[in-house]
Design a protein around this motif. Structure first.
Motif, PDB file in Angstrom:
ATOM      1  N   GLU A 137      -2.063 -26.826  17.263  1.00 42.69           N
ATOM      2  CA  GLU A 137      -2.808 -28.054  17.516  1.00 42.69           C
ATOM      3  C   GLU A 137      -1.967 -29.269  17.166  1.00 42.69           C
ATOM      4  OE1 GLU A 137      -6.600 -28.170  15.524  1.00 42.69           O
ATOM      5  OE2 GLU A 137      -7.127 -26.328  16.623  1.00 42.69           O
ATOM      6  N   MET A 138      -1.320 -29.163  16.033  1.00 43.81           N
ATOM      7  CA  MET A 138      -0.512 -30.298  15.614  1.00 43.81           C
ATOM      8  C   MET A 138       0.603 -30.568  16.603  1.00 43.81           C
ATOM      9  SD  MET A 138      -0.350 -29.342  11.633  1.00 43.81           S
ATOM     10  CE  MET A 138       0.670 -30.622  10.946  1.00 43.81           C
ATOM     11  N   LEU A 139       1.186 -29.512  17.102  1.00 40.00           N
ATOM     12  CA  LEU A 139       2.302 -29.688  18.037  1.00 40.00           C
ATOM     13  C   LEU A 139       1.829 -30.307  19.340  1.00 40.00           C
ATOM     14  CD1 LEU A 139       4.275 -26.385  17.513  1.00 40.00           C
ATOM     15  CD2 LEU A 139       5.110 -28.669  17.104  1.00 40.00           C
ATOM     16  N   GLU A 140       0.595 -30.022  19.678  1.00 39.17           N
ATOM     17  CA  GLU A 140       0.107 -30.537  20.958  1.00 39.17           C
ATOM     18  C   GLU A 140      -0.504 -31.922  20.831  1.00 39.17           C
ATOM     19  OE1 GLU A 140      -2.131 -27.208  22.302  1.00 39.17           O
ATOM     20  OE2 GLU A 140      -0.259 -26.160  22.737  1.00 39.17           O
ATOM     21  N   SER A 141      -0.573 -32.418  19.610  1.00 38.85           N
ATOM     22  CA  SER A 141      -1.184 -33.738  19.445  1.00 38.85           C
ATOM     23  C   SER A 141      -0.242 -34.812  19.978  1.00 38.85           C
ATOM     24  CB  SER A 141      -1.462 -34.000  17.970  1.00 38.85           C
ATOM     25  OG  SER A 141      -0.253 -34.346  17.340  1.00 38.85           O
ATOM     26  N   ASN A 142      -0.718 -36.039  19.925  1.00 41.56           N
ATOM     27  CA  ASN A 142       0.087 -37.129  20.471  1.00 41.56           C
ATOM     28  C   ASN A 142       0.961 -37.780  19.418  1.00 41.56           C
ATOM     29  OD1 ASN A 142      -0.957 -36.855  23.022  1.00 41.56           O
ATOM     30  ND2 ASN A 142      -2.776 -38.043  22.478  1.00 41.56           N
TER      31      ASN A 142
ATOM     32  N   LEU B 121       5.895 -33.583  13.708  1.00 40.51           N
ATOM     33  CA  LEU B 121       7.002 -33.425  12.764  1.00 40.51           C
ATOM     34  C   LEU B 121       6.576 -32.547  11.591  1.00 40.51           C
ATOM     35  CD1 LEU B 121       9.832 -34.512  12.648  1.00 40.51           C
ATOM     36  CD2 LEU B 121       9.057 -36.348  11.199  1.00 40.51           C
ATOM     37  N   GLU B 122       5.398 -32.822  11.112  1.00 44.01           N
ATOM     38  CA  GLU B 122       4.867 -32.044   9.999  1.00 44.01           C
ATOM     39  C   GLU B 122       4.781 -30.566  10.396  1.00 44.01           C
ATOM     40  OE1 GLU B 122       4.362 -32.925   6.996  1.00 44.01           O
ATOM     41  OE2 GLU B 122       3.619 -30.928   6.453  1.00 44.01           O
ATOM     42  N   ALA B 123       4.313 -30.344  11.605  1.00 40.51           N
ATOM     43  CA  ALA B 123       4.196 -28.967  12.079  1.00 40.51           C
ATOM     44  C   ALA B 123       5.561 -28.309  12.161  1.00 40.51           C
ATOM     45  CB  ALA B 123       3.531 -28.954  13.453  1.00 40.51           C
ATOM     46  N   MET B 124       6.511 -29.022  12.705  1.00 41.97           N
ATOM     47  CA  MET B 124       7.857 -28.451  12.845  1.00 41.97           C
ATOM     48  C   MET B 124       8.462 -28.155  11.483  1.00 41.97           C
ATOM     49  SD  MET B 124       8.520 -27.756  15.825  1.00 41.97           S
ATOM     50  CE  MET B 124      10.092 -27.046  15.481  1.00 41.97           C
TER      51      MET B 124
END
Lengths: 1093, 466
Positions: free
Chosen positions: A51-56, A62-65
């Motif tokens: 979800e985080m990666l797909e957010s805008n 970055l946090e997800a990565m």
């Protein structure tokens, strides 16, 4: 317990991975079945991450990565996030992008089809104007291990290999290896790229491409020939990791290309030597022949010389690489220089010590002398790690000789008591080795060891027994006492090896201990069943021997033991028993052998040789992994033996275009004598050359590793001294095509060489062959010049004296040059130095395609000489003597590196002043003064102008000295402005641009200035500038651009000034020079001058 | 246990046999029609210098792994663990361990093992040196190079490793360049980053990488321009029982902390450069000028760095600053021992000796100590048997003394060797070799920098045998 369940947990994770990998389209949540409840938390996390990666928001992504990278770092699988991650590859956020790259490189191989989605992004990035982006795109693209993109990678590498940015080219070199490991079928194409990149002159690229060469085609040694000299010369400026790789490669190369410098038998080119020495005194020739049987290839020397400074590197790997190069390539006499550096490395980390000590151990076996002065550096400290201690011990043992053995043994005494018993045991073995190697101390050692037998520690005693056994075996003298002593010990010693050793000793020397031996056997018979195998075997042995020598007393005992052993659990022992029984006990069936039983058992046995475990390590190249492990590591390349006959050294001749053509005309025309002289002197002093290597070496190093311009300076200063024709002809040569220049270099080479070794016939023909592609007239001219030198060469003797005088003078910079190529060898002495040597990478940045054209830079007369004098000594403080100085801006007549200064001395007192001279000098390092002659007297009212030379070493430091008269001393100083440290030069506008192109980056100083209205037009501005600095005018095609060129007096570094006048009283001022200090100062001064009235 | 799993940064413990199976049997992904399956490719010669890196803590857990090529299974570390369990001390783990398909080269850095996996012949020092450079970089970035600091900065660690090594070959190892690429974490920045979402990755190519001075950042600016040099000399010595010097030498380093604007070109000269016997330099030092003039001429990196290290020629006699009177003995019968050590000044050149610490590795049989010290205090760790006596400053009037009895295990033979004393000390404002910096000149910039030189003498590997 906890670890157990955790591993189960991990198991779960793995299983889930399988599931998710098998069906990529299925959502991970379904994959994590109910059975893996423990792991569910993590899986929720994965969902979050998606979800985080797909957010805008970039911050969320970055946090997800970051969390994903955390997973990768822990070795957890996160490959199911691939689709979500790969979408972000085109992100604008640099950090996000980088992290996506990290992920991509890690998982692309597993998710090939999805990885392809990212390729177009990289392809686009490969065309980006920013070199950083191009390079990183290539890096990632080549790291993605997806076979389908091999053609794309190939294309990208080829393109990047001809990129303007050396950084991108470096990346291309790295990519070569990656592609090769992905698809070895591309080898041929890749070799082409390597060949191309090997020609690269950038120090940035050199290390990486050699690395690629070593990986892809280490056998294609032919690719190196043309680049050999360039690599040697670049070496100092390459980054440290590249240095290691290049040095290792060059070591291999040299072993295939040069003759062994270690040869005892004489090898010399008879003809050359004879013609050479014929003119000389006979006995001298003879002695020289003895001393100089072998002549090293100049290229071989070049390598040794250029690697030597790297022994001072802070990087231990570089030092080791140089050390192994010297060990494998240098003449025996020169290898010694590496020992100091290797010993220095011992101060480094434990791991470094370990490797270095291993290498020292190998070296010290063959060459004790090298490390003997450093004996104490190998003393063991109680805090050393055990493997370090043992290595040090090994080296101490290797270094032991008659002279130092007493010190070493004293040191060993301390070690024996060490709490580290492994080490103590090793020490005892070391003592044993010393004792066998040095006969003088054998008895001492033996006594010492016997004393150790009463030691409390069992390991120590056991080890001593074993060593004593070995020692006794080597000793022919009687040692009954010791054996008796040891027999007594048998009751207390429990270490099997030691017990076995004692038993063996008693058996072997049973005739010397007649009374004790049977008693020992009796005791052993009692304990036989409880002994270790190795001891049992020795008991059997002892029994058999005693039975043969003393059957009366021991017959029954032997029988008993044999019977016991017959039923032993160990088959070895049962076998041995059977064998012994058949052999010694006479019965009707016993074969012919039993007659010889005594001979078999009591045959004299050769003494064991106590050898160093490092004895056989020298089969491996020093410093390699294989050497460390003492087994051949995969990918180890054997160092080849020296060739019997050296391959043709002319292969290494490069068609270098050097700016040395300047002194070529001399050879044929004007000053033929000079070069010939120096050549002669070289040959003459052949024997001394080695002895005098100290000073000469440093000077040659100067010229070899110096910058381009420095070298140019050398030549022009030697060449242009008074000969106008030189400059004119070389200027002419400028406009000539490149191929012409190549030939010129060749020609120079031949001339040079003929002077050296008069191997005219050979080289001549070869050169003319090579240059046959050129015009005929050219080659004819060449022969002319050659013969010119040749004639010169024929009448040397008359000039010998003159020559020697000339040698003394340091100004003859040709001497330095000669140093490059000591006499006879059939290789031409083209030093590719100036063109290749440039230590600055900047040159490569832009000047790459252009840098190969040589330019003529000649000192011209100054454009303008400001007459403004500076005060040196005021008449008030000088008690009537006043002095003023000014810079006449002429080349100094005393020394080409000095700035000439004219000092006007006036006597403004009433009496005459006597004995004016220069007294004590307080000069900063590097500065030198050529004093004016003592002025005996100066009448009142009169003045005198004297000239002196000061070498300011290209700095604006002041030269402090004392101006003395007969009665007084005045401290004065001369401080130059930066503009006076220059000598004007001429060059064409084109050359100027080329040179300027090489001097960008940090070598460029720019500023924009607001002009004083008066200076807004061209002429006044130019006048201002030449007033400030001693610059030469360079013709300019444009009215508003003015160019000036000069070189620094000392180092001959080019200084280029460009003034571009703009509208509304502004102008851009650019100063390009390698001497950043001079550049910025000059800029400032010109700026001030132009903005003032 | 549950807690342990939920914690995100938990140490990854696993049984390697199990994970090995899993990793090996991990199925290859769907293969594209036209591409050859990865398995069919010839992977026999994978050419990489450093293939993978594992970071392992002192309890033998892998807490970070990084691969530069295809993934190497963690199980390769089993060979390392085997050697680790065999070694009595982490220091004793051999730096090079061969395994059937790989070679493991490791360094031990402050309780952390850096294990590099190598597949082919390579110069072991190359790898070792590189690993040390990695550890130094971590230290530089995070202040310490420990398991916690690495775990806390995992992303930066990964970014750093990515930049430092390309395809197993070192790429950028100069700290100045790395700092331009990846900014070191500071508390302020991390707060700002979390609020603004900005990154700590530089987005421009460090200019140094392309110039002839790859070690210096471009565009350095300071309001106070300072250049400090620390001349630190260490005395390595072995003193034998009777107090005579078996071996002594001086090793020195010059550490510089340079905060200068622009592109300064410095020249450092010595009063007595001939003292220096063997030197090694930071790459910035122009070797030629050292050879010819014995001055250090260099364009410095920004910040702190080691300018040179040197060795003072062994012909010079080394002044030993302290002497030790010792009387250590073990009695066979009484299961006790006597310990009496006094330290006094010897050749201190009129300076005070500070920071004296005596470390003794007592034999295993010593159970406890009962000592009294006149100066400072002492600690004894009954597990490691290390006695540390921290004296501090030496008072020449009243010499520090540590005296008392050692209680020992009974019924065990007495140790035959007395423990050796390792001494640390510090003398400020003195370079024991007599080396003196003459002057520092700066060219290329106009401002006047603030210059300072500090001399310190320390004991290096200073050991007294008793």
């Amino acid at each position: 317990m906890s670890s157990n369940s955790l591993s189960y947990n991990d198991q779960g994770g793995m299983a889930v991975e399988h599931a998710s990998e098998a069906g990529q389209e299925t959502t991970p949540t379904t994959g994590s079945g109910s059975g893996f409840g423990l792991f569910r938390t993590d899986y929720k996390k994965d969902d979050d991450l998606k979800e985080m990666l797909e957010s805008n928001k970039d911050s969320l992504k970055l946090e997800a990565m970051k969390r994903i990278v955390g997973l990768i770092a822990k070795g957890k699988n996160s490959s199911d996030l691939f689709p979500a991650v790969v979408k972000n590859v085109a992100s604008k956020n640099i950090e996000l992008k980088k992290l996506v790259y990290v992920y991509l490189v890690r998982y692309a191989e597993e998710q090939q089809d999805l990885a392809l989605l990212s390729i177009s992004t990289f392809q686009r990035a490969l065309k980006d104007p920013n070199q950083l982006i191009r390079a990183s795109a290539l890096r990632v693209l080549s790291s993605i291990r997806v076979p389908i993109i091999v053609p794309i990678m190939m294309l990208a590498i080829k393109e990047a290999a001809s990129d303007l940015s050396p950084y991108v080219r470096k990346t291309a070199a790295h990519a070569i290896q990656k592609l090769y490991s992905l698809d070895p079928d591309q080898k041929e194409h890749l070799i082409e790229v390597i060949e191309k990149l090997l020609k690269d002159k950038s120090t940035l690229v050199a290390g990486s491409v050699v690395m690629a060469f070593e990986e892809v085609c280490p056998d294609r040694i032919d690719l190196i020939h043309k680049n050999y000299r360039k690599l040697c010369n670049l070496l100092v400026d390459v980054e440290e990791w590249g240095q290691v790789v290049i040095i290792n490669m060059l070591t291999r190369y040299a072993r295939t290309q040069f003759l062994s410098p270690w040869r005892e038998d004489k090898l010399f080119i008879e003809d050359n030597e004879k013609t050479f020495y014929e003119s000389d005194e006979d006995n001298k020739a003879k002695s020289a022949q003895i001393v100089k049987a072998y002549v090293m290839d100049p290229d071989h020397q070049l390598l040794l010389r250029n690697t030597k400074p790297l022994l001072q590197s802070r990087n231990t790997a570089v030092v080791m690489a140089v050390a192994q190069l010297y060990w494998h390539l240098a003449p025996k006499a020169d290898v010694g220089i590496i020992s100091k550096s290797l010993v220095r490395l011992l101060r480094s980390h434990r791991e470094v010590q370990y490797i270095v000590l291993q290498n020292i151990a190998t070296i010290s076996i063959q060459r004790k002398g090298m490390f003997e002065p450093y004996l104490k550096s190998f003393y063991v400290r109680s805090t050393d790690a055990t493997h370090i201690k043992i290595l040090k011990l090994e080296i101490l043992t290797n270094l032991a000789n008659e002279a130092n053995i007493s010190t070493i043994l004293r040191e060993f005494q301390t070690y024996v008591k060490s709490q580290d018993k492994v080490f103590a045991a090793a020490t005892i073995q070391a003592i044993g080795r010393c004792a066998t190697n040095i006969t003088e101390v054998t008895d001492t050692c033996l006594n010492g060891l016997v004393l150790l037998l009463s030691n409390g520690n069992e390991t120590v005693v056991a080890e001593s027994v074993v060593v004593i056994k070995n020692l006794l075996q080597t000793q022919s003298t009687q040692h009954g006492d010791i054996i008796k002593h040891m027999a007594k010990l048998l009751d207390n010693i429990t270490v099997p090896m030691a017990r076995a050793s004692i038993l063996w000793l008693i058996g072997e020397y049973c005739e010397r201990v007649l009374k004790i031996a049977p008693d020992v056997l009796r005791k052993m018979a009692k304990t036989f069943t409880s002994e270790e195998e190795i001891v049992k075997l020795q008991i059997l042995n002892l029994a058999a021997k005693l039975y043969l020598t003393n059957s009366k007393q021991t017959k029954l005992l032997t029988q008993y033991i044999l019977n016991l052993a017959k039923y032993d659990q160990n088959y070895d022992i049962r076998d041995r028993t059977r064998f012994i029984r058949q052999l010694i006990v006479p019965n009707e069936k016993s074969g012919a052998l039993s007659k010889y039983a005594k001979k078999i058992f009591l045959a004299p046995k050769p003494a064991p040789v106590l050898e160093s475990p490092f004895k056989d390590r020298d089969r491996f190249q020093l410093g390699t992994l294989s050497h460390t492990l003492n087994t051949k590591a995969s990918g180890y390349l054997e160092l080849s033996q020296w060739p019997e006959v050296a391959p043709d050294p002319s292969m290494r001749n490069v068609e270098v275009i050097e700016p040395v053509n300047q002194w070529k005309p001399q050879l044929g025309k004007v000053k033929t004598t000079k070069p010939a002289h120096s050549f002669y002197s070289d040959g003459d002093e052949e024997d001394e050359e080695e002895a005098a290597s100290g000073s000469e070496e440093s000077s040659s190093e100067d010229s070899s590793s110096g910058s381009e311009d420095e070298a140019e300076e050398d030549k022009s200063s030697s060449g242009s001294k008074g000969s106008d024709s030189t400059s004119s002809s070389s200027e002419g040569s400028d406009s000539e095509s490149e191929s012409n220049k190549k030939k010129k270099t060749k020609k120079k080479t031949t001339g040079n060489e003929s002077g050296k070794q008069s191997a005219l016939h050979k080289t001549d023909s070869s050169t003319s062959e090579e240059s046959s592609s050129g015009s005929q007239s050219e080659s004819e001219a060449q022969v002319d010049s050659d013969s010119g030198t040749d004639q010169n060469h024929q009448k040397p003797k008359s000039k010998m004296k003159e020559v020697k005088e000339l040698i003394k003078k340091p100004e003859i910079s040709l001497l330095d040059l000669d140093d490059f190529a000591p006499p006879p060898s059939s290789s031409p002495i083209v030093m590719p130095k100036p063109a290749v040597l440039s230590p600055t990478l900047i040159m490569d940045l832009e000047g790459l395609s252009l840098s190969s054209t040589s330019i003529a830079i000649d000192v011209t007369s100054p454009v303008y000489v400001p007459a403004k004098p500076h005060e040196l000594l005021h008449r008030m403080s000088g008690k009537g003597l006043s002095a003023q100085y000014h810079f006449p801006r002429q080349p100094c007549i005393y020394n080409s590196k000095m700035v000439s200064v004219q000092v006007t001395l006036s006597n403004e007192a009433d009496q005459k002043i006597e004995g004016i001279h220069i007294g004590g000098k307080k000069l900063p390092t590097g500065l030198q003064i050529y004093e004016f002659n003592r002025i005996e007297s100066l009448e009142p009212g009169s003045s005198i102008t004297v000239s002196m030379g000061i070498d300011f070493n290209d700095s604006t430091q002041s030269a402090n000295f004392q101006l003395c008269t007969k009665s007084d001393q005045f401290s004065v100083f001369i401080q130059p402005t930066v503009g006076e440290l220059l000598l004007p030069v001429t060059m064409s506008e084109q050359d100027f641009k080329v040179q300027q192109g090489k001097l960008t980056g940090m070598n460029e100083n720019t500023t924009s200035i607001t002009l004083e209205p008066k200076n807004s037009s061209g002429q006044p501005a130019v006048h201002k500038i030449v007033n400030v600095a001693n610059l030469g005018l360079v013709p300019s095609g444009l009215d508003n651009i003015h160019r000036f060129a000069a070189k620094t007096v000392n180092a001959g570094t080019l200084v280029l000034v460009t003034l571009e006048l703009k509208e509304s009283l502004t102008a851009d001022l650019i100063v390009n020079t390698e001497k950043t200090a001079i550049g910025s100062m000059l800029l400032r001064e010109i700026k001030t001058a132009l903005s003032q009235a | 246990m549950v807690l342990f799993i939920i914690r995100f940064h938990c140490t990854f413990i696993c049984i390697f046999i199990l994970s090995k199976i899993n990793l090996h049997t991990a199925p290859h992904p769907v293969v594209l029609g036209c591409a050859p399956a990865p398995g069919t490719l010839n992977y026999t010669r994978i050419n990489t210098m450093i293939h993978s890196l594992f970071l392992i803590n002192s309890t033998a857990d892998i807490f970070l792994e990084k691969h530069w090529k295809s993934v190497v299974s963690r199980s390769v570390c089993d060979y390392f663990f085997e050697a680790f369990s065999k070694a009595s001390d982490p220091e004793n783990v051999p730096p090079v361990i061969p395994t059937p398909h790989h070679y493991l080269i490791s360094i031990f850095w402050e309780k952390t093992f850096f294990v590099a996996v190598i597949q082919n012949e390579v110069s072991p020092l190359f790898v070792i040196e590189f690993l040390h450079r990695v550890a130094e970089t971590f230290q530089d970035y995070f202040g310490e190079c420990s398991e916690t600091s690495i775990k806390d900065n995992l992303v930066i660690v990964y970014e750093l490793l990515e930049e430092m090594l390309d395809n197993g070959f070192p790429l950028a190892t100069e700290s100045n360049i790395l700092k331009e690429l990846i900014r070191p974490p500071t508390i302020l920045r991390s707060v700002v980053n979390t609020i603004t979402g900005s990154s700590n990755v530089g987005n421009m190519l460090p200019s140094g990488q392309l110039s002839s001075i790859p070690w210096r950042r471009a565009g350095v600016k300071y309001s106070n321009n300072e250049a400090y040099f620390d001349v630190i000399e260490e005395i390595d010595a072995i003193i034998d029982k009777s107090g005579s010097t078996v071996f002594a030498e001086i090793q020195g380093v010059i550490d510089a902390c340079i905060k200068l604007t622009g592109m300064p070109d410095l020249t450092l000269s010595f009063m007595n450069p001939r003292l220096l016997d063997d030197v090694s330099f930071h790459p910035c030092v122009r070797f030629k000028r050292w050879e010819s003039e014995r001055v250090l001429s260099f364009i410095p990196p920004d910040g702190t760095f080691r300018l040179m290290s040197y060795h003072v020629s062994s012909q010079n006699l080394v002044a030993i600053p302290v002497y030790v009177k010792h009387n250590i003995s073990f009695r066979e019968s009484g299961a006790s021992g006597r310990f009496d050590v006094t330290i006094g000044p010897k050749q201190t050149m009129g300076k005070t000796v500070e920071g004296i610490v005596v470390t003794v590795h007592l034999p295993k049989v010593v159970l406890n100590t009962d000592l009294t010290s006149t100066h400072g205090n002492y600690t004894f760790d009954p597990v490691t048997k290390i006695l540390v006596w921290d004296i501090g400053k030496m008072n020449p009037q009243k010499l520090p003394n540590l005296k008392g009895t050692l209680s020992m295990q009974s019924g065990v033979p007495k140790p035959e060797e007395n423990p050796s004393l390792n001494i640390q000390l510090r003398i400020q404002q003195l370079a024991i070799s007599g080396l003196k910096v003459n002057r520092l000149d700066m060219y290329g910039e106009k401002y006047k920098p603030f210059k300072g030189v500090k001399y310190v003498t320390k004991a290096g590997k200073f050991q007294v045998r008793t």
